[in-house]
Design a protein around this motif. Sequence first.
Motif, PDB file in Angstrom:
ATOM      1  N   GLY A 101       0.797  -1.220   0.000  1.00  0.00           N
ATOM      2  CA  GLY A 101       0.000   0.000   0.000  1.00  0.00           C
ATOM      3  C   GLY A 101       0.829   1.269   0.000  1.00  0.00           C
ATOM      4  O   GLY A 101       0.316   2.355  -0.258  1.00  0.00           O
ATOM      5  N   ILE A 102       2.120   1.154   0.288  1.00  0.00           N
ATOM      6  CA  ILE A 102       2.985   2.333   0.298  1.00  0.00           C
ATOM      7  C   ILE A 102       3.164   2.835  -1.142  1.00  0.00           C
ATOM      8  O   ILE A 102       3.132   2.048  -2.084  1.00  0.00           O
ATOM      9  N   THR A 103       3.318   4.147  -1.271  1.00  0.00           N
ATOM     10  CA  THR A 103       3.487   4.744  -2.600  1.00  0.00           C
ATOM     11  C   THR A 103       4.830   5.456  -2.680  1.00  0.00           C
ATOM     12  O   THR A 103       5.437   5.770  -1.644  1.00  0.00           O
ATOM     13  N   ILE A 104       5.281   5.724  -3.890  1.00  0.00           N
ATOM     14  CA  ILE A 104       6.559   6.425  -4.076  1.00  0.00           C
ATOM     15  C   ILE A 104       6.523   7.810  -3.433  1.00  0.00           C
ATOM     16  O   ILE A 104       7.481   8.177  -2.746  1.00  0.00           O
ATOM     17  N   PRO A 105       5.439   8.606  -3.578  1.00  0.00           N
ATOM     18  CA  PRO A 105       5.413   9.898  -2.879  1.00  0.00           C
ATOM     19  C   PRO A 105       5.535   9.747  -1.356  1.00  0.00           C
ATOM     20  O   PRO A 105       6.169  10.571  -0.700  1.00  0.00           O
ATOM     21  N   GLU A 106       4.968   8.683  -0.793  1.00  0.00           N
ATOM     22  CA  GLU A 106       5.094   8.453   0.651  1.00  0.00           C
ATOM     23  C   GLU A 106       6.533   8.092   1.022  1.00  0.00           C
ATOM     24  O   GLU A 106       7.034   8.526   2.066  1.00  0.00           O
ATOM     25  N   VAL A 107       7.189   7.313   0.178  1.00  0.00           N
ATOM     26  CA  VAL A 107       8.594   6.980   0.418  1.00  0.00           C
ATOM     27  C   VAL A 107       9.435   8.251   0.364  1.00  0.00           C
ATOM     28  O   VAL A 107      10.287   8.482   1.229  1.00  0.00           O
ATOM     29  N   ASP A 108       9.184   9.086  -0.640  1.00  0.00           N
ATOM     30  CA  ASP A 108       9.919  10.352  -0.753  1.00  0.00           C
ATOM     31  C   ASP A 108       9.719  11.221   0.486  1.00  0.00           C
ATOM     32  O   ASP A 108      10.679  11.791   1.011  1.00  0.00           O
ATOM     33  N   GLU A 109       8.486  11.305   0.959  1.00  0.00           N
ATOM     34  CA  GLU A 109       8.195  12.108   2.158  1.00  0.00           C
ATOM     35  C   GLU A 109       8.877  11.513   3.384  1.00  0.00           C
ATOM     36  O   GLU A 109       9.452  12.232   4.205  1.00  0.00           O
ATOM     37  N   PHE A 110       8.822  10.180   3.513  1.00  0.00           N
ATOM     38  CA  PHE A 110       9.502   9.527   4.629  1.00  0.00           C
ATOM     39  C   PHE A 110      10.992   9.834   4.610  1.00  0.00           C
ATOM     40  O   PHE A 110      11.576  10.206   5.642  1.00  0.00           O
ATOM     41  N   LEU A 111      11.609   9.663   3.448  1.00  0.00           N
ATOM     42  CA  LEU A 111      13.055   9.884   3.335  1.00  0.00           C
ATOM     43  C   LEU A 111      13.418  11.326   3.687  1.00  0.00           C
ATOM     44  O   LEU A 111      14.401  11.566   4.396  1.00  0.00           O
TER      45      LEU A 111
END
Length: 181
Positions: A153-163
């Motif tokens: 369910g994780i998305t690339i924009p969420e990964v970018d925000e997390f990072l």
Amino acid sequence: IPVGGSVVFSSDKKLIKAINENYPGRASVNTVLDLFICLCSLGKKGFGDRIKKRKQCFELMRSELKLFATQNNEKVICNSRNRISMAFTLSSLGEKAEDFGAYLYHRSVFGARVVTSNSSLKTICGMQLRNFNGHTNESYIGFPYVTIASAIGITIPEVDEFLTRFKKSFIEFRDLHQIKN
């Protein structure tokens, strides 16, 4: 997909009985039923697509964290049998590593969990556990780390925000405690 429930299966009836006797009784079929409904609504193709996206996000997270770790004298530890989560060492934070989890939480970096590995023993139901919450009884770990996961369910924009949040928090925390890079 809902969290908070569990399904325990074993052919060992004594083990199931022991778990049943020690579990506080908050289990509900609701979370298992919700998971079943989610999986049925996704279907085989929808579930497969989510798995593929999760793998892409994992690779993005791993590569970006490895670069950041190298720049900050840390390491990213991945296990070939676990393609969902990884560990980012916190060796440079020393004794302050224990406080880093709360620091992340207060900056809306959720899900990451700091583990300060030590050789202390915790006894639960007569079982002695070394490195409690550290995912292993092995004493070789010897350094603090934060677990990071790439769940369905994780998305690339969420990964970018997390990072972005994780990197900023790490640097701020290190600077706040005057820890040299």
